[in-house]
Design an enzyme around this catalytic site. Structure first.
Site, PDB file in Angstrom:
ATOM      1  N   ILE A 140       1.122  -1.039   0.054  1.00  0.00           N
ATOM      2  CA  ILE A 140      -0.054  -0.018  -0.111  1.00  0.00           C
ATOM      3  C   ILE A 140       1.020   1.177  -0.104  1.00  0.00           C
ATOM      4  CG2 ILE A 140      -1.749   1.254   1.520  1.00  0.00           C
ATOM      5  CD1 ILE A 140      -2.795  -1.222   2.216  1.00  0.00           C
ATOM      6  N   PRO A 141       1.093   1.983  -1.118  1.00  0.00           N
ATOM      7  CA  PRO A 141       2.278   2.771  -1.254  1.00  0.00           C
ATOM      8  C   PRO A 141       2.172   4.173  -0.814  1.00  0.00           C
ATOM      9  CG  PRO A 141       0.851   2.370  -3.380  1.00  0.00           C
ATOM     10  CD  PRO A 141       0.256   1.668  -2.587  1.00  0.00           C
ATOM     11  N   CYS A 142       2.153   4.213   0.516  1.00  0.00           N
ATOM     12  CA  CYS A 142       2.329   5.340   1.140  1.00  0.00           C
ATOM     13  C   CYS A 142       3.458   6.271   1.090  1.00  0.00           C
ATOM     14  CB  CYS A 142       2.106   5.361   2.709  1.00  0.00           C
ATOM     15  SG  CYS A 142       3.286   4.126   3.566  1.00  0.00           S
ATOM     16  N   HIS A 143       4.549   5.583   0.436  1.00  0.00           N
ATOM     17  CA  HIS A 143       5.433   6.376   0.036  1.00  0.00           C
ATOM     18  C   HIS A 143       5.650   7.383  -0.997  1.00  0.00           C
ATOM     19  CE1 HIS A 143       5.885   2.765  -2.369  1.00  0.00           C
ATOM     20  NE2 HIS A 143       6.390   3.536  -3.338  1.00  0.00           N
ATOM     21  N   ARG A 144       4.317   7.118  -1.606  1.00  0.00           N
ATOM     22  CA  ARG A 144       4.161   7.902  -2.860  1.00  0.00           C
ATOM     23  C   ARG A 144       3.491   9.321  -2.306  1.00  0.00           C
ATOM     24  NH1 ARG A 144       2.026   2.881  -6.590  1.00  0.00           N
ATOM     25  NH2 ARG A 144       3.896   1.807  -6.530  1.00  0.00           N
TER      26      ARG A 144
END
Length: 180
Positions: A140-144
């Site tokens: 779940i790409p919270c780094h984006r």
């Protein structure tokens, strides 16, 4: 799922950014975090309380599949994951995490823009808090999600890792382990 008997299984894998722990419940990943994350023990305890069972250190086929896909991601040959995920939380948290799954590989978005797209334009801080509770790093790409000015902010795995993940997705490859 909480009403069914559940077993939790934990295993670790080495990534180019450090050791990661994955926890599986009912053949679904419910946690993937960097092992040195300060909140990892609390997340693991929360899952054990939520599912009402202890976590066993045992690698499953779900772990194997997830770790193979992570290796492809880090090698630059995978841009999307095909894994069953389980992310218990509040309705708001789940809506934030579900939205994160739609943020395209290689792109970024600000917290404010994300809040507006969720129909809650004044809730950027609440969105950031929900993102901070994400237990499925990378998947779940919270780094984006970045600051309004594009600055790297708020990544539980460390800003150096966030930078490296974004560089990987931009096609710049991934460097050795972070220094922070």
């Amino acid at each position: 799922m909480k009403n069914q008997p559940v077993s939790l299984f934990s295993s670790t894998v080495q990534s180019p950014l450090g050791t990661m722990e994955a926890i599986v419940a009912q053949n679904r990943l419910c946690l993937l975090e960097f092992s040195d994350r300060p909140g990892l023990a609390a997340e693991r305890l929360w899952l054990e309380r939520h599912y009402q069972c202890p976590c066993k250190n045992e690698r499953t086929q779900t772990h194997e599949r997830a770790f193979a896909q992570l290796a492809e991601y880090f090698s630059g040959t995978r841009t999307a994951f095909d894994l069953e995920l389980e992310y218990p939380g509040t309705d708001f948290q789940r809506s934030v995490w579900a939205f994160l799954l739609s943020v395209p590989y290689g792109s970024t978005m600000s917290y404010g823009t994300m809040a507006a797209k969720l129909g809650k334009p004044s809730a950027a801080r609440a969105v950031a808090a929900a993102i901070g509770q994400n237990r499925l790093a990378i998947l779940i790409p919270c780094h984006r999600i970045v600051g309004a000015n594009g600055a790297l902010t708020g990544y539980a795995g460390g800003l150096q890792r966030k930078r490296q993940l974004l560089e990987l997705e931009a096609g710049a490859g991934i460097a050795a382990k972070p220094t922070d």
